[in-house]
Scaffold this motif. Structure first.
Motif, PDB file in Angstrom:
ATOM      1  N   GLY A  29     -11.230   6.142  -9.557  1.00 28.59           N
ATOM      2  CA  GLY A  29     -11.643   7.421 -10.140  1.00 28.59           C
ATOM      3  C   GLY A  29     -11.311   8.620  -9.272  1.00 28.59           C
ATOM      4  N   VAL A  30     -10.861   8.393  -8.023  1.00 23.69           N
ATOM      5  CA  VAL A  30     -10.529   9.512  -7.133  1.00 23.69           C
ATOM      6  C   VAL A  30      -9.130  10.031  -7.468  1.00 23.69           C
ATOM      7  N   THR A  31      -8.969  11.345  -7.478  1.00 25.19           N
ATOM      8  CA  THR A  31      -7.676  11.961  -7.791  1.00 25.19           C
ATOM      9  C   THR A  31      -6.809  12.030  -6.538  1.00 25.19           C
ATOM     10  N   VAL A  32      -5.540  11.656  -6.665  1.00 23.59           N
ATOM     11  CA  VAL A  32      -4.646  11.681  -5.500  1.00 23.59           C
ATOM     12  C   VAL A  32      -3.314  12.349  -5.849  1.00 23.59           C
ATOM     13  N   THR A  33      -2.670  12.883  -4.808  1.00 19.45           N
ATOM     14  CA  THR A  33      -1.304  13.400  -4.965  1.00 19.45           C
ATOM     15  C   THR A  33      -0.393  12.528  -4.113  1.00 19.45           C
ATOM     16  N   LEU A  34       0.719  12.092  -4.682  1.00 18.44           N
ATOM     17  CA  LEU A  34       1.657  11.241  -3.939  1.00 18.44           C
ATOM     18  C   LEU A  34       2.632  12.102  -3.151  1.00 18.44           C
ATOM     19  N   ASN A  35       3.341  11.481  -2.198  1.00 19.74           N
ATOM     20  CA  ASN A  35       4.247  12.257  -1.342  1.00 19.74           C
ATOM     21  C   ASN A  35       5.452  12.816  -2.100  1.00 19.74           C
ATOM     22  N   ASP A  36       5.697  12.341  -3.339  1.00 12.96           N
ATOM     23  CA  ASP A  36       6.791  12.944  -4.123  1.00 12.96           C
ATOM     24  C   ASP A  36       6.263  14.033  -5.068  1.00 12.96           C
ATOM     25  N   GLY A  37       4.963  14.357  -4.968  1.00 11.27           N
ATOM     26  CA  GLY A  37       4.398  15.451  -5.751  1.00 11.27           C
ATOM     27  C   GLY A  37       3.672  15.012  -7.018  1.00 11.27           C
ATOM     28  N   ARG A  38       3.866  13.749  -7.428  1.00  5.24           N
ATOM     29  CA  ARG A  38       3.176  13.283  -8.635  1.00  5.24           C
ATOM     30  C   ARG A  38       1.676  13.193  -8.370  1.00  5.24           C
ATOM     31  N   LYS A  39       0.913  13.384  -9.440  1.00  2.11           N
ATOM     32  CA  LYS A  39      -0.534  13.366  -9.301  1.00  2.11           C
ATOM     33  C   LYS A  39      -1.114  12.259 -10.186  1.00  2.11           C
ATOM     34  N   GLY A  40      -2.199  11.652  -9.761  1.00  2.00           N
ATOM     35  CA  GLY A  40      -2.800  10.603 -10.584  1.00  2.00           C
ATOM     36  C   GLY A  40      -4.223  10.287 -10.163  1.00  2.00           C
ATOM     37  N   ILE A  41      -4.729   9.215 -10.754  1.00  4.35           N
ATOM     38  CA  ILE A  41      -6.112   8.801 -10.500  1.00  4.35           C
ATOM     39  C   ILE A  41      -6.074   7.346 -10.025  1.00  4.35           C
ATOM     40  N   VAL A  42      -6.866   7.012  -9.009  1.00  2.00           N
ATOM     41  CA  VAL A  42      -6.945   5.607  -8.578  1.00  2.00           C
ATOM     42  C   VAL A  42      -7.583   4.827  -9.724  1.00  2.00           C
ATOM     43  N   SER A  43      -6.825   3.873 -10.287  1.00  2.00           N
ATOM     44  CA  SER A  43      -7.365   3.185 -11.463  1.00  2.00           C
ATOM     45  C   SER A  43      -7.889   1.801 -11.134  1.00  2.00           C
ATOM     46  N   ASP A  44      -7.385   1.199 -10.056  1.00  2.00           N
ATOM     47  CA  ASP A  44      -7.891  -0.142  -9.715  1.00  2.00           C
ATOM     48  C   ASP A  44      -7.663  -0.449  -8.238  1.00  2.00           C
ATOM     49  N   TYR A  45      -8.434  -1.419  -7.733  1.00  4.59           N
ATOM     50  CA  TYR A  45      -8.256  -1.863  -6.353  1.00  4.59           C
ATOM     51  C   TYR A  45      -7.018  -2.735  -6.274  1.00  4.59           C
ATOM     52  N   ASN A  46      -6.587  -2.921  -5.025  1.00  2.31           N
ATOM     53  CA  ASN A  46      -5.516  -3.860  -4.806  1.00  2.31           C
ATOM     54  C   ASN A  46      -5.984  -4.810  -3.728  1.00  2.31           C
ATOM     55  N   PHE A  47      -6.380  -5.993  -4.120  1.00  5.63           N
ATOM     56  CA  PHE A  47      -6.982  -6.901  -3.144  1.00  5.63           C
ATOM     57  C   PHE A  47      -5.993  -7.372  -2.086  1.00  5.63           C
ATOM     58  N   LYS A  48      -4.691  -7.289  -2.422  1.00  2.55           N
ATOM     59  CA  LYS A  48      -3.670  -7.676  -1.428  1.00  2.55           C
ATOM     60  C   LYS A  48      -3.606  -6.630  -0.329  1.00  2.55           C
ATOM     61  N   SER A  49      -3.881  -5.383  -0.691  1.00  2.00           N
ATOM     62  CA  SER A  49      -3.688  -4.295   0.253  1.00  2.00           C
ATOM     63  C   SER A  49      -4.650  -3.146  -0.082  1.00  2.00           C
ATOM     64  N   ALA A  50      -5.773  -3.116   0.687  1.00  2.00           N
ATOM     65  CA  ALA A  50      -6.866  -2.190   0.356  1.00  2.00           C
ATOM     66  C   ALA A  50      -6.423  -0.723   0.396  1.00  2.00           C
ATOM     67  N   GLY A  51      -5.451  -0.403   1.249  1.00  3.26           N
ATOM     68  CA  GLY A  51      -5.041   0.995   1.402  1.00  3.26           C
ATOM     69  C   GLY A  51      -3.984   1.425   0.399  1.00  3.26           C
ATOM     70  N   ARG A  52      -3.542   0.503  -0.466  1.00  2.00           N
ATOM     71  CA  ARG A  52      -2.496   0.858  -1.432  1.00  2.00           C
ATOM     72  C   ARG A  52      -2.928   0.419  -2.839  1.00  2.00           C
TER      73      ARG A  52
ATOM     74  N   ASP B 123       1.827   0.408  -8.930  1.00  4.50           N
ATOM     75  CA  ASP B 123       1.114  -0.373  -7.922  1.00  4.50           C
ATOM     76  C   ASP B 123       1.699   0.019  -6.558  1.00  4.50           C
ATOM     77  N   LEU B 124       0.925   0.743  -5.770  1.00  9.78           N
ATOM     78  CA  LEU B 124       1.457   1.249  -4.494  1.00  9.78           C
ATOM     79  C   LEU B 124       1.821   0.138  -3.523  1.00  9.78           C
ATOM     80  N   SER B 125       1.224  -1.056  -3.714  1.00 10.59           N
ATOM     81  CA  SER B 125       1.521  -2.147  -2.767  1.00 10.59           C
ATOM     82  C   SER B 125       2.971  -2.620  -2.913  1.00 10.59           C
ATOM     83  N   SER B 126       3.604  -2.304  -4.067  1.00  9.29           N
ATOM     84  CA  SER B 126       4.996  -2.738  -4.234  1.00  9.29           C
ATOM     85  C   SER B 126       5.961  -1.545  -4.156  1.00  9.29           C
ATOM     86  N   LYS B 127       5.454  -0.391  -3.746  1.00  7.25           N
ATOM     87  CA  LYS B 127       6.319   0.814  -3.636  1.00  7.25           C
ATOM     88  C   LYS B 127       6.189   1.367  -2.212  1.00  7.25           C
TER      89      LYS B 127
END
Ligand SMILES: [Fe+2]
Length: 368
Positions: free
Chosen positions: A307-330, A350-354
């Motif tokens: 539910g937290v709003t984030v901006t990515l390093n390429d300028g895109r904006k979005g909302i954290v929609s789910d956890y990633n149990f493989k990688s808590a920070g992504r 899925d930030l863990s694969s990008k």
């Protein structure tokens, strides 16, 4: 559903989660359309962030790691229990004190057992932001949160049940000594004087002196009160213990204690989001806190809560929609705006694969 600050909330927005007070009483129901006067009321209740439902966040469900009712019950047990353990007038008889202590310890053990059952059954990344908090009495809600975080961390350490239960009791009681510090010192919004800081520091020994007199309370539990501000490098208090001189329970508790303090609103500063508080724990890892405890803690909590709003390093904006149990920070991000900040049909990445993408700004943070 997404998390926004009440400051940023506009009349007409729809509440995504029911808001309760510390006793569990419903203040506003999920689905309520917010008006200017309701928003003003939320600020009066010192509620700083809320979940709202809108088109961009449709379908994002926020998992509550601990049901609001259980957390409210824990806070009410702590409020009653800590008050019954403190004999401010010093005129209670010994049998009377023993009876009250026995009762308080049993109610603490029962509520902690419920927390433990809940966390053992649902191995989720712990997110206490999901339970909207009313900030009317920091001490009691802090003790409840520290018990929840310590429990999760004790489970992650693979400790036997008896030790987990002792840590839980220690966490619920760790700040008992603060009941003897004047509230005007504890809640002072300005910088503390040296004398006031010294006064606050006495809470560890004050709590220990009360707890060690009761035979129902195991000695390591009393040591949680005494040692939770000790630090690995010897720069903590009250005794300046170092490394393995510090009890294992206190090492676990100190991580939970600092994390909850940083992620809570205080009269002298706003709350931090979990990833910022974790950076501070990491900065003290190996000097103040055990490296292993900080690492296990990071793996146990939702570093970027849903539910937290984030901006990515390429300028895109979005909302954290789910956890990633493989990688808590992504985590998984629902992108809602493109590089030019134009609204797009939402899609998930899925930030863990990008590897080339990372989160630059976590938007709610600047406003919390
Ligand atoms: Fe403390």
């Amino acid at each position: 559903m997404r998390l926004i600050t009440v400051e940023r909330c506009q009349p007409g927005m729809k509440l995504g989660k029911t808001i309760r007070d510390e006793n569990g009483k419903v203040l506003l129901c999920k689905g309520t359309e917010l008006t200017s006067s309701l928003l003003a009321g939320l600020k009066r209740y010192r509620i700083f962030t809320i979940y709202i439902d809108d088109d961009e966040s449709e379908g994002i469900e926020i998992i509550e790691s601990i049901p609001a009712e259980l957390r409210a019950e824990a806070v009410s047990v702590i409020t009653e229990g800590l008050n019954s353990l403190v004999d401010r007038k010093g005129n209670e008889s010994i049998p009377q004190r023993m009876m009250q202590t026995g009762r308080a310890v049993r109610s603490f053990q029962k509520v902690f057992k419920d927390i433990l059952d809940c966390l053992s059954k649902n191995r989720v990344a712990l997110n206490l932001l999901a339970t909207a908090k009313v900030h009317d009495n920091y001490l009691y809600s802090h003790c409840a949160n520290v018990a929840i975080y310590s429990c999760q961390l004790a489970i992650a350490n693979g400790l036997p049940i008896k030790k987990i239960e002792e840590i839980g009791l220690g966490a619920l009681l760790h700040d008992l000594g603060k009941m003897y510090i004047p509230p005007e010192v504890i809640n002072k919004p300005d910088k503390l004087t040296n004398e006031e800081y010294d006064q606050i520091k006495t809470h560890c020994e004050l709590g220990f002196d009360i707890l060690r007199k009761f035979h129902e309370i195991p000695l390591p539990v009393s040591h949680c009160a005494l040692q939770h501000h000790e630090r690995l490098d010897g720069r903590g208090y009250p005794r300046g213990l170092k490394g393995d001189e510090i009890h294992q329970y206190a090492k676990i508790l100190s991580v939970a204690d600092v994390f909850d303090a940083l992620t809570s609103h205080r009269v002298y500063r706003p709350a931090m989001l979990p990833h910022r508080a974790l950076e501070i724990l990491y900065a003290g890892s190996g000097t103040q806190f055990e490296i292993k405890q900080v690492q296990l803690f990071k793996d146990s909590i939702a570093v970027y809560p849903q539910g937290v709003t984030v901006t990515l390093n390429d300028g895109r904006k979005g909302i954290v929609s789910d956890y990633n149990f493989k990688s808590a920070g992504r985590p998984i991000i629902r992108v809602t705006r493109d590089e030019e900040q134009q609204v797009v049909t939402p899609y998930e990445i899925d930030l863990s694969s990008k590897d080339h993408l990372c989160m630059e700004i976590v938007e709610a943070e600047a406003l919390l």
